[in-house]
Design an enzyme around this catalytic site. Structure first.
Site, PDB file in Angstrom:
ATOM      1  CB  CYS A  86      18.209 -12.396  46.825  1.00 31.33           C
ATOM      2  SG  CYS A  86      16.684 -11.457  46.761  1.00 31.33           S
ATOM      3  N   GLY A 132       2.750 -15.148  36.464  1.00 30.31           N
ATOM      4  CA  GLY A 132       3.660 -15.118  35.337  1.00 30.31           C
ATOM      5  C   GLY A 132       2.915 -14.910  34.041  1.00 30.31           C
ATOM      6  CG  ASN A 167       8.681 -10.040  47.579  1.00 29.44           C
ATOM      7  OD1 ASN A 167       9.836  -9.654  47.613  1.00 29.44           O
ATOM      8  ND2 ASN A 167       8.286 -11.021  46.776  1.00 29.44           N
TER       9      ASN A 167
END
Length: 303
Positions: A129, A242, A99
């Site tokens: 980001c 999630g 990642n």
């Protein structure tokens, strides 16, 4: 006999369960509990070009059916990962996904090239980001931001590129198509939902950074809806994550269109959660007389 193996973006996975970035470190602690080769894949803690100390504490807060975090991408940097961690991870028969994050498009390209040359199996591009050249706006919240980062990484990477999408957008399908349009080999979603807790005694936010990312079972229905919308909008494969905490959650993700499923926050509550979920998927398929995982993926029947 149940066959959990699949080809995802050109890579062979022995089973569809992947540990989510930021929840499994570099596997060393969990590797003391069980053989990491039992996992379909490991997505390592988010990496940046240079080492990062992360945000000041408090960085974790409790929430109903979940948790908030604002760790701030604390990590040793790409070079230290390649030197100290990648060799360890290569001991195991599992897919290694790196990642990556950056503050500029150029940083994304630099770290992507470095890790690609180090021969990780796949890159997961975290677009949640801040773009320092756009006043701190997150790359992942705009089509232009996602497109620019995906294009730059795809141009330099020698391994498949998966873009990790932010849920903090108005149209997840539009964002998914933007990643696909610039050459992404796959997408993963969702990242954490922006959230907040307040300490009523101090009248201050519970996190030093004021806000953080909500994860855990509380966000699962939102994640499921977005995975379905994104998978319906693109032709590239999807990794759904999630709030996944059970085999049933994983099956729901498959039906919604995910080919791989990420398990994250559940690992904090139960380190064996990924293995438990793999076993539960096998039992479900046995009970339903399903041999191949492909017979589940995207088989949702709408009302």
């Amino acid at each position: 006999m149940i066959d959990l193996s699949l080809n995802f973006a050109g890579i062979k996975f022995k089973n569809p369960i992947v540990t989510a970035s930021g929840t499994f470190g570099f596997g060393r602690e969990y590797g003391q509990l069980y053989d990491l080769s039992k996992l379909g894949g490991i997505c390592v803690k988010g990496l940046t070009l240079a080492p990062r100390l992360g945000n000041k504490p408090a960085r974790i807060a409790e929430a109903p059916m979940g948790m908030l975090n604002s760790v701030g991408l604390q990590n040793p940097g790409a070079d230290a990962f390649i030197r100290d961690e990648l060799t360890f991870l290569r001991k195991f028969d599992t897919v290694i996904i790196a990642n990556i994050s950056g503050n500029t498009v150029e940083e994304y390209a630099q770290i992507a090239e470095k890790l690609s040359d180090a021969k990780v199996d796949m890159l997961e591009v975290n677009v949640s980001c801040p773009n320092v050249k756009a006043g701190g706006l997150q790359f992942g919240t705009t089509v232009q931001g996602v497109s620019s980062v995906t294009k730059a990484v795809r141009e330099v990477s020698k391994v498949p590129v998966m873009v990790k999408l932010s849920p903090n957008v108005t149209d997840i399908a539009e964002i998914a198509r933007a990643a696909e349009g610039e050459g992404a080999d796959a997408i993963s979603l969702i990242n954490t939902l922006l959230a907040m807790r307040i300490d009523t005694l101090t009248r201050k936010p519970s996190l030093a950074n004021n806000v953080g990312g909500l994860s855990g079972p509380a966000i699962f229905p939102v994640a499921l809806r977005m995975v379905w919308q994104a998978a319906s909008a693109v032709k590239i494969p999807v990794l759904g994550m999630g709030g996944v905490a059970s085999g049933n959650d994983a099956v729901e993700m498959f039906l919604a269109g995910a080919s791989l499923v990420g398990v994250g926050t559940a690992c904090f509550d139960d380190p064996y959660a990924p293995l438990r979920i793999i076993s539960a998927i096998e039992k479900y398929m046995t009970d339903q007389n399903i041999t191949f995982l492909s017979d589940l993926i995207g088989r949702l029947e709408l009302n």
